[in-house]
Design a protein around this motif. Structure first.
Motif, PDB file in Angstrom:
ATOM      1  N   LYS A 136       0.441 -11.096   2.852  1.00 45.04           N
ATOM      2  CA  LYS A 136       0.393 -11.873   1.710  1.00 45.04           C
ATOM      3  C   LYS A 136       0.803 -10.859   0.737  1.00 45.04           C
ATOM      4  N   ILE A 137       1.850 -11.452  -0.288  1.00 44.65           N
ATOM      5  CA  ILE A 137       2.554 -10.784  -1.194  1.00 44.65           C
ATOM      6  C   ILE A 137       1.547 -10.835  -2.509  1.00 44.65           C
ATOM      7  N   TYR A 138       0.697  -9.984  -2.709  1.00 42.22           N
ATOM      8  CA  TYR A 138      -0.332 -10.215  -3.736  1.00 42.22           C
ATOM      9  C   TYR A 138       0.482  -9.672  -5.173  1.00 42.22           C
ATOM     10  N   LYS A 139       1.469  -8.891  -5.307  1.00 44.52           N
ATOM     11  CA  LYS A 139       2.009  -8.619  -6.525  1.00 44.52           C
ATOM     12  C   LYS A 139       3.551  -8.286  -6.349  1.00 44.52           C
ATOM     13  N   ASN A 140       4.288  -9.119  -7.154  1.00 46.03           N
ATOM     14  CA  ASN A 140       5.801  -8.858  -6.967  1.00 46.03           C
ATOM     15  C   ASN A 140       6.138  -8.900  -8.609  1.00 46.03           C
ATOM     16  N   ARG A 141       6.268  -7.882  -9.237  1.00 47.20           N
ATOM     17  CA  ARG A 141       6.594  -7.959 -10.620  1.00 47.20           C
ATOM     18  C   ARG A 141       7.606  -6.748 -11.138  1.00 47.20           C
ATOM     19  N   ILE A 142       8.485  -7.122 -12.205  1.00 48.14           N
ATOM     20  CA  ILE A 142       9.498  -6.214 -12.508  1.00 48.14           C
ATOM     21  C   ILE A 142       9.823  -6.548 -14.041  1.00 48.14           C
ATOM     22  N   ASN A 143       9.839  -5.164 -14.663  1.00 46.26           N
ATOM     23  CA  ASN A 143      10.025  -5.508 -16.143  1.00 46.26           C
ATOM     24  C   ASN A 143      11.206  -4.217 -16.427  1.00 46.26           C
ATOM     25  N   ASN A 144      11.353  -3.894 -17.659  1.00 47.07           N
ATOM     26  CA  ASN A 144      12.354  -3.056 -18.029  1.00 47.07           C
ATOM     27  C   ASN A 144      11.875  -1.569 -17.571  1.00 47.07           C
ATOM     28  N   LYS A 145      10.819  -1.345 -17.171  1.00 43.82           N
ATOM     29  CA  LYS A 145      10.208   0.011 -16.928  1.00 43.82           C
ATOM     30  C   LYS A 145       9.675   0.229 -15.336  1.00 43.82           C
ATOM     31  N   THR A 146       9.094  -0.730 -14.695  1.00 48.37           N
ATOM     32  CA  THR A 146       8.772  -0.744 -13.332  1.00 48.37           C
ATOM     33  C   THR A 146       9.083  -1.737 -12.573  1.00 48.37           C
ATOM     34  N   SER A 147       8.961  -1.388 -11.357  1.00 46.43           N
ATOM     35  CA  SER A 147       9.142  -2.467 -10.076  1.00 46.43           C
ATOM     36  C   SER A 147       7.848  -2.306  -9.394  1.00 46.43           C
ATOM     37  N   GLU A 148       7.196  -3.259  -9.259  1.00 47.33           N
ATOM     38  CA  GLU A 148       5.742  -3.235  -8.648  1.00 47.33           C
ATOM     39  C   GLU A 148       5.575  -4.348  -7.620  1.00 47.33           C
ATOM     40  N   ASN A 149       5.403  -3.616  -6.384  1.00 44.76           N
ATOM     41  CA  ASN A 149       5.116  -4.878  -5.121  1.00 44.76           C
ATOM     42  C   ASN A 149       3.979  -4.284  -4.349  1.00 44.76           C
ATOM     43  N   ASN A 150       3.285  -5.236  -4.160  1.00 42.19           N
ATOM     44  CA  ASN A 150       1.833  -4.836  -3.512  1.00 42.19           C
ATOM     45  C   ASN A 150       1.682  -5.802  -2.360  1.00 42.19           C
ATOM     46  N   ILE A 151       1.625  -5.385  -0.975  1.00 43.07           N
ATOM     47  CA  ILE A 151       1.603  -6.262   0.125  1.00 43.07           C
ATOM     48  C   ILE A 151       0.232  -5.928   0.496  1.00 43.07           C
ATOM     49  N   GLY A 152      -0.309  -7.088   1.120  1.00 44.56           N
ATOM     50  CA  GLY A 152      -1.526  -7.128   1.679  1.00 44.56           C
ATOM     51  C   GLY A 152      -1.185  -7.631   3.292  1.00 44.56           C
ATOM     52  N   LEU A 153      -1.561  -6.481   4.411  1.00 43.06           N
ATOM     53  CA  LEU A 153      -1.230  -6.675   5.882  1.00 43.06           C
ATOM     54  C   LEU A 153      -2.619  -6.976   6.495  1.00 43.06           C
ATOM     55  N   LYS A 154      -2.642  -8.279   6.966  1.00 44.81           N
ATOM     56  CA  LYS A 154      -4.007  -8.406   7.581  1.00 44.81           C
ATOM     57  C   LYS A 154      -4.074  -8.153   9.080  1.00 44.81           C
ATOM     58  N   PHE A 155      -2.914  -8.417   9.787  1.00 45.27           N
ATOM     59  CA  PHE A 155      -2.694  -8.143  11.148  1.00 45.27           C
ATOM     60  C   PHE A 155      -1.430  -7.890  11.404  1.00 45.27           C
ATOM     61  N   GLY A 156      -0.881  -7.016  12.395  1.00 46.45           N
ATOM     62  CA  GLY A 156       0.452  -7.148  12.693  1.00 46.45           C
ATOM     63  C   GLY A 156       1.094  -5.984  12.107  1.00 46.45           C
ATOM     64  N   GLY A 157       2.599  -6.110  11.935  1.00 45.06           N
ATOM     65  CA  GLY A 157       3.538  -4.914  11.678  1.00 45.06           C
ATOM     66  C   GLY A 157       4.339  -5.336  10.565  1.00 45.06           C
ATOM     67  N   LEU A 158       4.865  -4.384   9.832  1.00 42.65           N
ATOM     68  CA  LEU A 158       5.875  -4.527   8.826  1.00 42.65           C
ATOM     69  C   LEU A 158       6.841  -3.202   8.871  1.00 42.65           C
ATOM     70  N   ASN A 159       8.034  -3.719   8.386  1.00 44.03           N
ATOM     71  CA  ASN A 159       8.889  -2.553   8.225  1.00 44.03           C
ATOM     72  C   ASN A 159       9.379  -2.700   6.692  1.00 44.03           C
ATOM     73  N   ALA A 160       9.353  -1.582   5.805  1.00 46.43           N
ATOM     74  CA  ALA A 160       9.638  -1.831   4.690  1.00 46.43           C
ATOM     75  C   ALA A 160      10.862  -0.834   4.262  1.00 46.43           C
ATOM     76  N   LYS A 161      11.910  -1.225   3.861  1.00 45.29           N
ATOM     77  CA  LYS A 161      13.056  -0.385   3.169  1.00 45.29           C
ATOM     78  C   LYS A 161      12.905  -0.363   1.750  1.00 45.29           C
ATOM     79  N   VAL A 162      12.499   0.479   1.218  1.00 47.79           N
ATOM     80  CA  VAL A 162      12.445   0.523  -0.551  1.00 47.79           C
ATOM     81  C   VAL A 162      13.807   1.131  -0.817  1.00 47.79           C
ATOM     82  N   SER A 163      14.236   0.328  -1.919  1.00 47.44           N
ATOM     83  CA  SER A 163      15.412   0.886  -2.537  1.00 47.44           C
ATOM     84  C   SER A 163      15.009   1.834  -3.742  1.00 47.44           C
TER      85      SER A 163
END
Lengths: 154, 242
Positions: free
Chosen positions: B82-109
């Motif tokens: 679940k994508i709990y948070k996906n916010r961006i403003n002129n200072k920060t880019s904030e993402n918070n992902i909740g992983l219940k089960f399984g796998g994720l690969n994240a490539k963060v720029s």
């Protein structure tokens, strides 16, 4: 000309919308409901193995018959709602993946050595034993590993 | 009839080009992937835009790739998140992902002018990506975090943090309050196997093939051969830190 254009537009709309409905939502709903179950059942494992084989589930009896034909389940099996023990699951998985690199399972095709073969292949955890009952979440995690080992998940 | 043609044309244009206006974009879908809406699972499709709070699930042999403000998140097979948070403003880019089960690969720029926060939370711990790429797996058996590149910090619910980078990985088993040592995945799968001089090539082959099943009452197959050592062995060990 107008009629041809309208016809083309309708066909294009159908092409865009059709992929949305060709996905199997039943499979996703099954996996998510299973993950929330405190105790998994024999029927859950049977259905999951059918889905892993890229086949469609046609009910417990039909699914069990398919697995018996493939020698993944030997003998009559259990009732659908029988609590699923690690040993039973391990035997099905070891037959499905043909874990013949395990010496003891190769000689004695029983639950105990199927379980040790699964532990050796990092499919199951050494802290469990063959008599423990698997939760839904544990079954999902184990089957994800099985899918990865059988060549899926790439 | 002309109005109908115009309406259908507008409908098709909107479906094909709506991705430009949202922060969560579905880049690609392979197999069965769905998102939750109104309590029901609905098919996920390429080019679709999603909103904060969306729950996504993938089926067997299925993946979905998402673009979150330039960060690429690959949802691996048999995964629910679940994508709990996906916010961006002129200072920060904030993402918070909740992983219940399984796998994720994240490539963060690395966004040069913005402070980037990218967290993946599981029932066991939260990982904060500091480098460029990480793999996270979560299930009742364990939470496993590793990264082909970059570094990340894992924080458990009791506030204890572990920094992971290079060849180390974070592995916390279900029901344990502490993670395994960072190089635990190399234990029993030794980088180098040492044998004493009286072990034949055939015996080495049997050990490699049947391994632990021939050994009882030891915590390492290597220790059985230790009992037979009559000579010392010279070993050169080169340690390369990540």
């Amino acid at each position: 000309m107008a009629k041809i254009l309208n016809g083309l537009l309708i066909i294009m709309a159908l092409f865009i919308l059709t992929p949305l409905y060709s996905q199997d939502m039943g499979e996703i709903a099954f996996i998510n409901e299973l993950a929330d179950k405190k105790t998994s059942e024999y029927g859950d494992a049977v259905k999951f193995l059918i889905l892993l084989s890229d086949k469609k589930s046609n009910g417990f009896k039909a699914d069990l018959h398919v697995l018996q034909k493939k020698a993944i389940v030997k003998g009559p099996g259990y009732a659908q709602n029988t609590p699923l023990r690690y040993g039973t699951l391990a035997l099905m998985i070891a037959n499905y993946l043909k874990l013949d690199d395990s010496l003891l399972f190769k000689i004695f095709r029983i639950r105990r050595y199927a379980f040790t073969a699964c532990v050796a292949n990092d499919i199951m955890d050494y802290s469990r034993n063959e008599w423990d009952i698997a939760s839904g979440g544990e079954l999902v995690e184990i089957m994800a590993k099985v899918s990865e080992m059988s060549g899926g998940n790439k | 009839m002309k109005k109908l043609s115009l309406l259908i044309s507008m409908f098709i244009i909107v479906l094909s080009s709506s991705y430009g206006f949202s922060a969560i974009l579905v880049v690609s879908v392979k197999g069965d992937a769905a998102y939750m809406e109104g309590g029901q699972w609905k098919p996920l499709s390429k080019g679709q835009t999603l909103t904060e709070g969306v729950k996504i699930s993938t089926g067997i042999n299925s993946t979905a790739v998402l673009n979150l403000d330039g960060h690429i998140l690959t949802v691996k097979p048999i995964t629910t998140m679940k994508i709990y948070k996906n916010r961006i403003n002129n200072k920060t880019s904030e993402n918070n992902i909740g992983l219940k089960f399984g796998g994720l690969n994240a490539k963060v720029s690395k966004l040069t002018k913005l402070k980037t926060k990218f967290n993946i939370t599981t029932p066991v711990a939260t990982s904060s990506v500091r480098g460029s790429e990480e793999n996270v797996h979560s299930g009742p058996r364990r939470m496993l975090v590793s990264g082909p590149s970059g570094s990340f910090r894992i924080t458990s619910p009791n506030g204890v943090s572990s920094d992971v980078s290079g060849r180390s990985s974070y592995n916390q088993e279900g029901g344990h309050s502490r993670p395994n040592p960072l190089f635990f995945h190399l234990h029993e799968n030794s980088i180098v196997k040492l044998y004493s001089d009286n072990i034949t090539e055939e015996e080495k082959g049997i050990h490699v093939f049947y391994g632990d099943e021939l050994i009882e009452n030891t915590d390492s197959p290597i220790r059985v051969f230790d009992y037979n050592l009559t000579k010392s062995t010279k070993t050169v060990l080169q340690i390369i830190w990540p």
